[in-house]
Design an enzyme around this catalytic site. Structure first.
Site, PDB file in Angstrom:
ATOM      1  N   GLY A   3       4.579  -0.977   8.158  1.00 45.94           N
ATOM      2  CA  GLY A   3       5.740  -0.528   7.411  1.00 45.94           C
ATOM      3  C   GLY A   3       7.018  -1.195   7.877  1.00 45.94           C
ATOM      4  CE1 TYR A   6       1.046   8.199   2.558  1.00 45.02           C
ATOM      5  CE2 TYR A   6       1.420   5.993   1.721  1.00 45.02           C
ATOM      6  CZ  TYR A   6       0.674   6.871   2.474  1.00 45.02           C
ATOM      7  OH  TYR A   6      -0.433   6.414   3.153  1.00 45.02           O
ATOM      8  NE  ARG A  51       7.695   8.186  15.488  1.00 46.85           N
ATOM      9  CZ  ARG A  51       8.572   7.244  15.188  1.00 46.85           C
ATOM     10  NH1 ARG A  51       8.289   5.971  15.424  1.00 46.85           N
ATOM     11  NH2 ARG A  51       9.729   7.551  14.645  1.00 46.85           N
ATOM     12  CG  ASP A  68      -1.776   1.261   1.283  1.00 50.97           C
ATOM     13  OD1 ASP A  68      -2.893   1.218   0.746  1.00 50.97           O
ATOM     14  OD2 ASP A  68      -1.340   2.277   1.870  1.00 50.97           O
TER      15      ASP A  68
END
Length: 348
Positions: A298, A57, A246, A52
């Protein structure tokens, strides 16, 4: 583990599906090209045959890396990619200023206009080096474009043989239902929806999961390990470098991290029983939930890729699944449980 049919479509995917956001470099601090290619190839060899990616990206870079990795292996893989996030067209909704891989300023918009979707499909086919995309997904809803217009554009691509199956991502229940109904009226099906879902982010269970089960819309969920938090690698005191997305993601708030650490301690015996890591246990739990077809995971290198594939090597009992759910319920409550996708900076 065998491939799973994606909804009512003619496409089947592996329960662990390779998520190619990080290898695109964008917002993940970059990655080595050869390591990324090796990660995809190792995944394929280990049974993770679905990949995917998305045009956004790395602004095409991820798709180009996927093309290099699958060269000579096209018949062994299922390619899922996405359209609807443009960095080269000012039209659309929710403009968002950010930086590309080279550090240059770009503005990303959600653009699902018919002509944009047609253009993006051609660009993705070219970058991927394929004649047909197995599953083509609208990445985010574009509030300036009627869903019927967007879905009709996807349908035309399917009728033209450029797309095998149609999916959406980050849609709410009404948007999914609208897309699903339009396609059924025209003799096609909505193959899949791609939402965020994990043992601590269960928001889709309120409505979306039930709808997709009832209507047989496959779910390929993203962030099953919450950007690595559920692997146990990042404790309450871990510091991320400046620029890492994050730092601003709610799952990495101190109280959630502490709750996750306690939950991992509770489920360690289950992981040990199956000779599995925390990551493998969590991913297995995710794709074992009724209605979940696959989980995106990933990897930056071959070792990580082979490890991720190990999540398909065992089966959790119903009792174990319930024990895992219960252990992480306090963390899920801290997360809020709405399941709503964050703005694009925290997306898949």
């Amino acid at each position: 583990m065998d491939l799973r049919q994606l909804g009512n479509s003619n496409v089947s995917v592996s329960p662990v599906t390779f998520g190619a956001w990080a290898i695109g470099g964008w917002m993940w601090g970059g990655s080595e090209e050869q390591d990324s290619i090796a990660a995809i190839q190792a995944s394929i060899d280990a049974g993770v045959t679905s990949i995917d990616t998305a045009a956004i990206y790395g602004q095409g870079h991820s798709e180009e890396l996927v093309a290099k990795a699958i060269k000579g292996r096209r018949d062994k893989v299922q390619i899922l990619t996405k359209c609807g996030m443009r960095w080269d067209d000012a039209r659309g909704s929710d403009p968002w200023a950010t930086l590309n891989n080279q550090g240059r300023a770009i503005t990303v918009t959600r653009n699902s206009k018919a002509d944009s979707i047609a253009h993006e499909c051609e660009q993705s086919l070219r970058r991927l080096g394929v004649d047909v995309i197995d599953v083509y997904q609208i990445h985010w809803p574009d509030l300036t474009t009627p869903i019927d217009e967007s879905i009709e554009a996807m349908y035309k691509l399917q009728k033209a043989g450029k797309v095998r199956a149609i999916g959406v991502s980050n849609y709410n229940l009404k948007q999914i239902s609208t897309a699903d109904s339009w396609l059924k009226e025209h003799g096609s099906v909505l193959a899949s929806h791609q939402p965020p879902y994990s043992v601590i982010n269960r928001g889709i269970e309120k409505e979306i999961l039930a709808y997709c089960r009832q209507m047989n819309v496959g779910i390929v969920c993203y962030s099953p390990m919450e950007r690595g938090l559920l692997t146990g690698k990042y404790g309450p005191d871990h510091k991320f470098p400046a620029g890492d997305h994050r730092n601003n993601y709610k799952a990495f708030k101190p109280d959630v991290r502490k709750s996750v650490a306690a939950a991992l301690a509770q489920v360690k015996s289950i992981a040990d029983r199956h000779k599995a890591s925390f990551a493998q246990l969590i991913v297995n739990w995710t794709f074992s939930e009724p209605g979940i077809t696959a989980a995106l995971v990933g990897a930056r290198n071959a070792e990580q890729a082979v490890h991720n594939a190990g999540a398909m090597a065992f089966r959790l009992s119903d009792v174990e699944r319930q024990q895992i759910r219960a252990a992480f319920s306090p963390a899920a409550e801290l997360m809020g449980g709405d399941g709503a996708p964050a703005r694009p900076g925290a997306q898949t």
